[in-house]
Design an enzyme around this catalytic site. Sequence first.
Site, mmCIF file in Angstrom:
data_model
loop_
_atom_site.group_PDB
_atom_site.id
_atom_site.type_symbol
_atom_site.label_atom_id
_atom_site.label_comp_id
_atom_site.label_asym_id
_atom_site.label_seq_id
_atom_site.Cartn_x
_atom_site.Cartn_y
_atom_site.Cartn_z
ATOM 1 N N HIS A 228 35.302 38.943 45.883
ATOM 2 C CA HIS A 228 35.441 39.214 44.448
ATOM 3 C C HIS A 228 36.906 39.518 44.146
ATOM 4 O O HIS A 228 37.651 39.895 45.046
ATOM 5 C CB HIS A 228 34.571 40.437 44.125
ATOM 6 C CG HIS A 228 34.527 40.806 42.680
ATOM 7 N ND1 HIS A 228 35.391 41.725 42.115
ATOM 8 C CD2 HIS A 228 33.717 40.394 41.677
ATOM 9 C CE1 HIS A 228 35.112 41.865 40.840
ATOM 10 N NE2 HIS A 228 34.095 41.067 40.544
ATOM 11 N N ASP A 229 37.325 39.397 42.908
ATOM 12 C CA ASP A 229 38.758 39.552 42.654
ATOM 13 C C ASP A 229 39.277 40.986 42.766
ATOM 14 O O ASP A 229 40.475 41.219 42.649
ATOM 15 C CB ASP A 229 39.183 38.870 41.346
ATOM 16 C CG ASP A 229 39.002 39.718 40.117
ATOM 17 O OD1 ASP A 229 38.314 40.752 40.197
ATOM 18 O OD2 ASP A 229 39.563 39.344 39.069
ATOM 19 N N THR A 230 38.389 41.937 43.028
ATOM 20 C CA THR A 230 38.844 43.302 43.319
ATOM 21 C C THR A 230 39.090 43.490 44.824
ATOM 22 O O THR A 230 39.503 44.568 45.245
ATOM 23 C CB THR A 230 37.771 44.323 42.887
ATOM 24 O OG1 THR A 230 36.516 43.900 43.439
ATOM 25 C CG2 THR A 230 37.662 44.400 41.376
ATOM 26 N N LYS A 231 38.799 42.473 45.611
ATOM 27 C CA LYS A 231 38.900 42.619 47.063
ATOM 28 C C LYS A 231 40.211 42.023 47.593
ATOM 29 O O LYS A 231 40.934 41.359 46.872
ATOM 30 C CB LYS A 231 37.692 41.948 47.741
ATOM 31 C CG LYS A 231 36.351 42.486 47.245
ATOM 32 C CD LYS A 231 36.203 43.983 47.452
ATOM 33 C CE LYS A 231 34.833 44.531 47.058
ATOM 34 N NZ LYS A 231 34.479 44.390 45.646
ATOM 35 N N ASN A 232 40.488 42.223 48.879
ATOM 36 C CA ASN A 232 41.772 41.791 49.457
ATOM 37 C C ASN A 232 41.951 40.274 49.413
ATOM 38 O O ASN A 232 43.053 39.782 49.267
ATOM 39 C CB ASN A 232 41.874 42.231 50.919
ATOM 40 C CG ASN A 232 41.973 43.732 51.068
ATOM 41 O OD1 ASN A 232 41.565 44.465 50.185
ATOM 42 N ND2 ASN A 232 42.505 44.188 52.180
#
Length: 380
Positions: free
Chosen positions: A178-182
């Site tokens: 997801h775009d909150t992840k690394n």
Amino acid sequence: MIPFNLPYITGNEISYISDALASGSHAGNYNYNNRVKDLIFQKYGLEGVFLTPSCTAALEMGALLANIQLGDEVILPSFTFSSTANAILIFGAKPVFCEIRPSDMNIDVSQIEKLITPRTKMIIPIDYAGVPCDIDEIMIIAEKYNLTVMQDCAQSYGSLYKGEISGEKAHLACYSFHDTKNFSCGEGGALVVNKPEWRERAEYMAEKGTDRTKVIDGLQNKYSWIEKGSSYLLSDILAAMLLAQLEKEEEIKEKRKIIYDTYLSKLKKYESQGYFVIQHFEEYKKTNYHCFWLIFNSNRERELFIDLMKRKGIAAYSSYVPLHSSKMGLQLGYKKNDLPLTEDLAGRLVRLPLYPNLKTEDLESVIKATEEVLNEFKAA
Ligand SMILES: Cc1ncc(COP(=O)(O)O)c(C=O)c1O
């Protein structure tokens, strides 16, 4: 405003996505899906990787594969995201919440055994902030009681446990892209099926319960309905973006490490002065630097810190609302003080901005602002 998180673009995303578009094969299980799986195998030796539309979908697919059913009980920390619990709740199972440890906010293994009943079927530990849980100890308990372990590694792709990628030791492991992840393709995930005897069923389940992969692989002309299943596939267009990200894993990790290490070296002295505690974990666990957190002495201080940082133009964030005390948790019959340690720690934790493109001057501003707020605390 210095944001809490910003997705990182490596540079190859557009050319890979254009190539995937031009290929004419945009669904799951095509070229870029295979290239991502090859990369993960080459780098970490992981087999049985299924790319999914999200970590949420990977968790659901894992629960389906493990045959989670009405009446089963599943042990998981309350300090996690809704998806960890929803994955089993939608199959009629009951989430049984376990306390966490203050040092790393992961499940407290010493509390697991007393939650086991004849109905217990699975344990779902998570790797909070990218720090691996105590998977060896969890697997020993699982073996003793014949339970399946599905490790929720949403935040820990690339973290290491005793030299291996986190997720390698559990029966099932789920990553998030997801775009909150690394490493991100907007929305994406992966289920790793470490039990070889479950992989064939997993292939059917991911492909709407059919043997379509056999047609893609040229083994059959027609496919048909074989198993229970759903659509757990990642489009090849998103897999193309993911490949661009995973090829730059070390570059992304290094950028995050510099920020993490700077926070650590500049803020450690305030921990010794008793302002807060920071995360601590064993030498044999290597974080992917997903997040840097502080635990203040009270919820009031945490709230004040977030507010004062916001006024200085910095987005510092709290984290999960413990599931047992959320609206849904209460509806399921839990009460706020059922897990007092989790409740207390979650109310005192705050995360600082951490993303590869955080500029040096912005990093300095976050540290300066933190120091100013701490001085205000001291003066008060
Ligand atoms: C522990 C945990 N599990 C699952 C998820 C869901 O991941 P996704 O957004 O890829 O579905 C998250 C998201 O932050 C998470 O923190």
